[in-house]
Design an enzyme around this catalytic site. Sequence first.
Site, PDB file in Angstrom:
ATOM      1  N   LYS A  32       0.878  -1.181  -0.209  1.00 15.86           N
ATOM      2  CA  LYS A  32      -0.028   0.128   0.061  1.00 15.86           C
ATOM      3  C   LYS A  32       0.888   1.363  -0.101  1.00 15.86           C
ATOM      4  O   LYS A  32       0.574   2.039  -0.893  1.00 15.86           O
ATOM      5  CB  LYS A  32      -0.902  -0.046   1.166  1.00 15.86           C
ATOM      6  CG  LYS A  32      -1.817  -1.251   1.182  1.00 15.86           C
ATOM      7  CD  LYS A  32      -2.897  -0.991   2.459  1.00 15.86           C
ATOM      8  CE  LYS A  32      -2.236  -0.992   3.926  1.00 15.86           C
ATOM      9  NZ  LYS A  32      -1.641  -2.152   4.414  1.00 15.86           N
ATOM     10  N   ARG A  65      -9.332   0.749   9.253  1.00 12.63           N
ATOM     11  CA  ARG A  65      -9.039  -0.467   9.509  1.00 12.63           C
ATOM     12  C   ARG A  65      -9.855  -1.403  10.329  1.00 12.63           C
ATOM     13  O   ARG A  65      -9.959  -2.665  10.443  1.00 12.63           O
ATOM     14  CB  ARG A  65      -7.730  -0.571  10.215  1.00 12.63           C
ATOM     15  CG  ARG A  65      -6.406  -0.815   9.485  1.00 12.63           C
ATOM     16  CD  ARG A  65      -5.319  -0.777  10.456  1.00 12.63           C
ATOM     17  NE  ARG A  65      -3.898  -1.502  10.252  1.00 12.63           N
ATOM     18  CZ  ARG A  65      -2.979  -0.979   9.643  1.00 12.63           C
ATOM     19  NH1 ARG A  65      -2.946   0.372   9.149  1.00 12.63           N
ATOM     20  NH2 ARG A  65      -1.831  -1.691   9.466  1.00 12.63           N
ATOM     21  N   ARG A  75      11.727  -6.556   4.824  1.00 10.32           N
ATOM     22  CA  ARG A  75      11.184  -5.175   4.463  1.00 10.32           C
ATOM     23  C   ARG A  75      12.226  -4.192   5.251  1.00 10.32           C
ATOM     24  O   ARG A  75      12.418  -4.216   6.435  1.00 10.32           O
ATOM     25  CB  ARG A  75       9.915  -4.934   4.800  1.00 10.32           C
ATOM     26  CG  ARG A  75       9.368  -3.461   4.577  1.00 10.32           C
ATOM     27  CD  ARG A  75       8.005  -3.235   4.476  1.00 10.32           C
ATOM     28  NE  ARG A  75       7.435  -3.119   5.907  1.00 10.32           N
ATOM     29  CZ  ARG A  75       6.146  -3.001   5.846  1.00 10.32           C
ATOM     30  NH1 ARG A  75       5.119  -2.798   4.961  1.00 10.32           N
ATOM     31  NH2 ARG A  75       5.353  -3.121   7.181  1.00 10.32           N
ATOM     32  N   ARG A  88      11.389  -2.323  10.728  1.00 14.35           N
ATOM     33  CA  ARG A  88      10.422  -1.920  11.715  1.00 14.35           C
ATOM     34  C   ARG A  88      10.461  -3.000  12.955  1.00 14.35           C
ATOM     35  O   ARG A  88      10.515  -4.205  12.778  1.00 14.35           O
ATOM     36  CB  ARG A  88       9.172  -1.868  10.873  1.00 14.35           C
ATOM     37  CG  ARG A  88       8.956  -0.309  10.290  1.00 14.35           C
ATOM     38  CD  ARG A  88       7.801  -0.406   9.436  1.00 14.35           C
ATOM     39  NE  ARG A  88       6.514  -0.933  10.076  1.00 14.35           N
ATOM     40  CZ  ARG A  88       5.360  -0.734   9.453  1.00 14.35           C
ATOM     41  NH1 ARG A  88       5.104  -0.336   8.368  1.00 14.35           N
ATOM     42  NH2 ARG A  88       4.266  -1.550  10.336  1.00 14.35           N
ATOM     43  N   ARG A 138      -0.165  -9.283  13.328  1.00 16.74           N
ATOM     44  CA  ARG A 138      -0.732  -8.425  12.579  1.00 16.74           C
ATOM     45  C   ARG A 138      -1.919  -8.881  11.405  1.00 16.74           C
ATOM     46  O   ARG A 138      -2.816  -8.445  11.172  1.00 16.74           O
ATOM     47  CB  ARG A 138       0.433  -7.283  11.908  1.00 16.74           C
ATOM     48  CG  ARG A 138       0.934  -6.613  12.916  1.00 16.74           C
ATOM     49  CD  ARG A 138       2.258  -5.964  12.653  1.00 16.74           C
ATOM     50  NE  ARG A 138       2.134  -5.214  11.529  1.00 16.74           N
ATOM     51  CZ  ARG A 138       3.291  -4.855  10.447  1.00 16.74           C
ATOM     52  NH1 ARG A 138       4.420  -5.662  10.601  1.00 16.74           N
ATOM     53  NH2 ARG A 138       2.902  -4.276   9.588  1.00 16.74           N
TER      54      ARG A 138
END
Length: 206
Positions: A13, A88, A122, A153, A164
């Site tokens: 996204k 969300r 990532r 992160r 998540r």
Amino acid sequence: MKLIFLGPPGAGKGTQALGVSSRLNVPHISTGNMLRAAVRNETPMGLAAKKFMDAGKLVPDEVLIEMVRERLSMVDCKPGYLLDGFPRTVEQAEALEQIASPDRVINIAVPDECLLDRLTGRRVCGKCSGTFHISKLTDPGVCPVCGWTLTHRDDDQPVTIRQRLKVYHEQTAPLIGYYEGKGKITTVNGDCPPEEVLASILAALE
Ligand code: AMP
């Protein structure tokens, strides 16, 4: 154009929002980036949000709704917005209908089995917000676009990622049906190279 990017964590996204927001001339508003900035700046809201984020859980709706309400009232949102990471929950979506109802929703679909690898590998640039997979970097600590430091992160660790994804399926995926009911959503395949995903999104928006 008032636009939402929906999709699981790691769907791309943020990456796609960078390209699409500049083309549409609307601000890219990432609630995750806003919360991480609040955590870095140690604001009261950031300190309260951190424990939810570290646990891979959603920050309470009322906090997010007020944060987004304030952000969307800013002058740069007059031409519209590209929301990434909000809404969300159905409660957030209902609140957004009252604040500034979206014109379109793009759902970026990626199977769960691809997301774990994407997220553990990532790396994110703290300056230009670029996102890269470690396998494609010559120096895993340096942004290939702007030269700034890349970070991993805190919530991109396997245990937190699984949590998540669980939260996504339980609380966010129902929004697909919610926006189908309003005839506003288009699903694109996010399991292909970023330039192909971008082309699908732009085609869907034509
Ligand atoms: P993201 O960068 O979008 O993956 O968001 C990182 C984390 O910030 C999420 O795992 C949540 O803890 C929190 N967060 C971001 N957006 C929202 C939202 N709309 N509602 C609740 N929590 C959020």
